[in-house]
Design a protein around this motif. Structure first.
Motif, PDB file in Angstrom:
ATOM      1  N   MET A   1      12.057 -18.943 -17.790  1.00 15.00           N
ATOM      2  CA  MET A   1      11.042 -18.276 -16.974  1.00 15.00           C
ATOM      3  C   MET A   1      10.432 -19.294 -16.020  1.00 15.00           C
ATOM      4  O   MET A   1      10.056 -20.387 -16.416  1.00 15.00           O
ATOM      5  CB  MET A   1       9.937 -17.703 -17.873  1.00 15.00           C
ATOM      6  N   ALA A   2      10.341 -18.956 -14.737  1.00 17.00           N
ATOM      7  CA  ALA A   2       9.778 -19.877 -13.763  1.00 17.00           C
ATOM      8  C   ALA A   2       8.269 -19.927 -13.885  1.00 17.00           C
ATOM      9  O   ALA A   2       7.634 -18.936 -14.214  1.00 17.00           O
ATOM     10  CB  ALA A   2      10.168 -19.421 -12.356  1.00 17.00           C
ATOM     11  N   PRO A   3       7.669 -21.100 -13.613  1.00 18.25           N
ATOM     12  CA  PRO A   3       6.235 -21.197 -13.675  1.00 18.25           C
ATOM     13  C   PRO A   3       5.562 -20.445 -12.546  1.00 18.25           C
ATOM     14  O   PRO A   3       6.117 -20.272 -11.475  1.00 18.25           O
ATOM     15  CB  PRO A   3       5.964 -22.692 -13.556  1.00 18.25           C
ATOM     16  N   LYS A   4       4.341 -19.990 -12.807  1.00 17.97           N
ATOM     17  CA  LYS A   4       3.527 -19.434 -11.744  1.00 17.97           C
ATOM     18  C   LYS A   4       2.887 -20.603 -11.016  1.00 17.97           C
ATOM     19  O   LYS A   4       2.492 -21.576 -11.611  1.00 17.97           O
ATOM     20  CB  LYS A   4       2.455 -18.510 -12.317  1.00 17.97           C
ATOM     21  N   GLU A  98       4.118 -36.741  -5.806  1.00 22.63           N
ATOM     22  CA  GLU A  98       4.929 -36.101  -4.774  1.00 22.63           C
ATOM     23  C   GLU A  98       5.682 -34.894  -5.314  1.00 22.63           C
ATOM     24  O   GLU A  98       5.872 -33.896  -4.601  1.00 22.63           O
ATOM     25  CB  GLU A  98       5.899 -37.114  -4.163  1.00 22.63           C
ATOM     26  N   LEU A  99       6.110 -34.949  -6.569  1.00 20.05           N
ATOM     27  CA  LEU A  99       6.798 -33.802  -7.171  1.00 20.05           C
ATOM     28  C   LEU A  99       5.866 -32.605  -7.286  1.00 20.05           C
ATOM     29  O   LEU A  99       6.255 -31.462  -6.992  1.00 20.05           O
ATOM     30  CB  LEU A  99       7.327 -34.191  -8.553  1.00 20.05           C
ATOM     31  N   ILE A 100       4.624 -32.829  -7.746  1.00 27.01           N
ATOM     32  CA  ILE A 100       3.664 -31.730  -7.877  1.00 27.01           C
ATOM     33  C   ILE A 100       3.370 -31.114  -6.515  1.00 27.01           C
ATOM     34  O   ILE A 100       3.392 -29.889  -6.342  1.00 27.01           O
ATOM     35  CB  ILE A 100       2.363 -32.207  -8.550  1.00 27.01           C
ATOM     36  N   VAL A 101       3.103 -31.972  -5.533  1.00 28.36           N
ATOM     37  CA  VAL A 101       2.785 -31.467  -4.196  1.00 28.36           C
ATOM     38  C   VAL A 101       3.969 -30.707  -3.612  1.00 28.36           C
ATOM     39  O   VAL A 101       3.825 -29.606  -3.069  1.00 28.36           O
ATOM     40  CB  VAL A 101       2.352 -32.629  -3.280  1.00 28.36           C
ATOM     41  N   ARG A 118      11.958 -28.752 -10.492  1.00 29.95           N
ATOM     42  CA  ARG A 118      11.132 -28.458 -11.670  1.00 29.95           C
ATOM     43  C   ARG A 118      11.562 -29.312 -12.856  1.00 29.95           C
ATOM     44  O   ARG A 118      10.719 -29.819 -13.612  1.00 29.95           O
ATOM     45  CB  ARG A 118      11.253 -26.971 -12.007  1.00 29.95           C
ATOM     46  N   ALA A 119      12.866 -29.507 -13.033  1.00 32.11           N
ATOM     47  CA  ALA A 119      13.357 -30.302 -14.154  1.00 32.11           C
ATOM     48  C   ALA A 119      12.888 -31.752 -14.053  1.00 32.11           C
ATOM     49  O   ALA A 119      12.478 -32.363 -15.047  1.00 32.11           O
ATOM     50  CB  ALA A 119      14.881 -30.229 -14.217  1.00 32.11           C
ATOM     51  N   LEU A 122       9.127 -31.942 -14.874  1.00 30.63           N
ATOM     52  CA  LEU A 122       8.874 -31.898 -16.316  1.00 30.63           C
ATOM     53  C   LEU A 122       9.242 -33.215 -16.988  1.00 30.63           C
ATOM     54  O   LEU A 122       8.542 -33.670 -17.899  1.00 30.63           O
ATOM     55  CB  LEU A 122       9.647 -30.737 -16.948  1.00 30.63           C
ATOM     56  N   ASP A 123      10.318 -33.852 -16.531  1.00 33.29           N
ATOM     57  CA  ASP A 123      10.681 -35.160 -17.077  1.00 33.29           C
ATOM     58  C   ASP A 123       9.574 -36.171 -16.828  1.00 33.29           C
ATOM     59  O   ASP A 123       9.230 -36.977 -17.709  1.00 33.29           O
ATOM     60  CB  ASP A 123      11.981 -35.670 -16.444  1.00 33.29           C
ATOM     61  N   GLN A 124       9.008 -36.149 -15.638  1.00 33.29           N
ATOM     62  CA  GLN A 124       7.929 -37.080 -15.305  1.00 33.29           C
ATOM     63  C   GLN A 124       6.656 -36.781 -16.102  1.00 33.29           C
ATOM     64  O   GLN A 124       5.942 -37.699 -16.513  1.00 33.29           O
ATOM     65  CB  GLN A 124       7.632 -37.026 -13.804  1.00 33.29           C
ATOM     66  N   LEU A 125       6.406 -35.511 -16.346  1.00 29.11           N
ATOM     67  CA  LEU A 125       5.243 -35.148 -17.170  1.00 29.11           C
ATOM     68  C   LEU A 125       5.387 -35.690 -18.585  1.00 29.11           C
ATOM     69  O   LEU A 125       4.428 -36.198 -19.173  1.00 29.11           O
ATOM     70  CB  LEU A 125       5.084 -33.621 -17.232  1.00 29.11           C
ATOM     71  N   ARG A 126       6.586 -35.582 -19.133  1.00 28.51           N
ATOM     72  CA  ARG A 126       6.816 -36.083 -20.490  1.00 28.51           C
ATOM     73  C   ARG A 126       6.570 -37.590 -20.575  1.00 28.51           C
ATOM     74  O   ARG A 126       6.184 -38.106 -21.616  1.00 28.51           O
ATOM     75  CB  ARG A 126       8.237 -35.757 -20.936  1.00 28.51           C
TER      76      ARG A 126
END
Length: 248
Positions: A1-4, A98-101, A118-119, A122-126
């Protein structure tokens, strides 16, 4: 499911959103300004090199300080890449920023390119480090009374014994309550309060020297030293994009 996704929201000084909840996890990142989240358990504040993780179902209020540019990424409640179940402040390096923006500004339709972006996000968030920027809310009446004095005036320099006389308790009792109720010693809590207040004032473009004085530091240099050790940059850059505002 894609994020909102909601992207690029810009608000005035001291804009706020009342207490609410959402069904998805949310990442809130202020590319400019400072964003704070408050729950019954306390408050978390994030300048431009930090992001806030807000778990699904958490009742919280947003408060914006400065001329906010807010980027929000939503993740399904079934997808918790960090395994976090309470609000948390996360470090945001140049790549994650930069990924978030980019992600929040991209069209929301599904595409292979968007899935790859997106992948990586998420890797950077982890890999993001958690930051100790939580200011817990006191639960006991004695601590609520004492903390209210410091909320009203973060520059109040009274010792714990002097504050204890104002609320009718010994410093030993209060010290024990701080550790049992808030999980930290009184000096740690007061420093967190002062840093939170400093971020708000800096986002509103108050001079560093004035912020140091209003938040209880003996000098601007002492304030700058604590701020740099906590946030990794000088206070002159708080509230603006990382590496784009000179220190003052």
């Amino acid at each position: 499911m894609a994020p909102k996704v909601a992207s690029g929201w810009r608000g005035p000084l001291r804009a706020g959103i009342d207490a609410h909840r959402h069904d998805d996890h949310q990442i809130a990142y202020a590319a400019r300004g400072v964003v704070a989240v408050t729950t019954d358990a306390g408050s978390w504040v994030a300048p431009g090199n930090r992001a806030l993780w807000i778990p699904a179902g958490t009742v919280h209020a947003h408060q914006a300080h400065g001329r906010l540019e807010l980027h929000l990424v939503g993740l399904p409640a079934t997808e918790n890449p960090l395994g976090l179940h309470r609000p948390t402040v996360l470090a945001v390096g140049p790549l994650l920023r930069e990924l978030i923006v980019a992600y929040t500004r991209a069209p929301e339709e599904d595409s292979p390119e968007r899935s790859r972006l997106r992948a990586v996000l998420l890797d950077q968030l982890r890999a993001s480090l958690q930051q100790p920027l939580h200011l817990p809310t006191p639960g006991t009446p004695l601590l609520r009374s004492l903390c209210a004095l410091l909320y009203a005036d973060p520059a109040d320099g009274r010792t714990l014994a002097e504050l204890g006389r104002a609320v009718g308790a010994s410093d030993r009792t209060l010290s024990r309550l701080f550790r049992a109720d808030l999980g930290m010693a009184f000096p740690q809590w007061r420093t967190q309060l002062r840093l939170h207040h400093a971020l708000v004032l800096l986002a509103e473009e108050q001079p560093v020297t004035a912020v140091a004085h209003r938040c209880g530091w003996s000098s601007a240099s002492a304030f700058i030293d604590v701020f740099r050790r906590t946030f990794g940059h000088t206070p002159g850059r708080a509230g603006g994009p990382p590496d784009q505002r000179p220190a003052r």
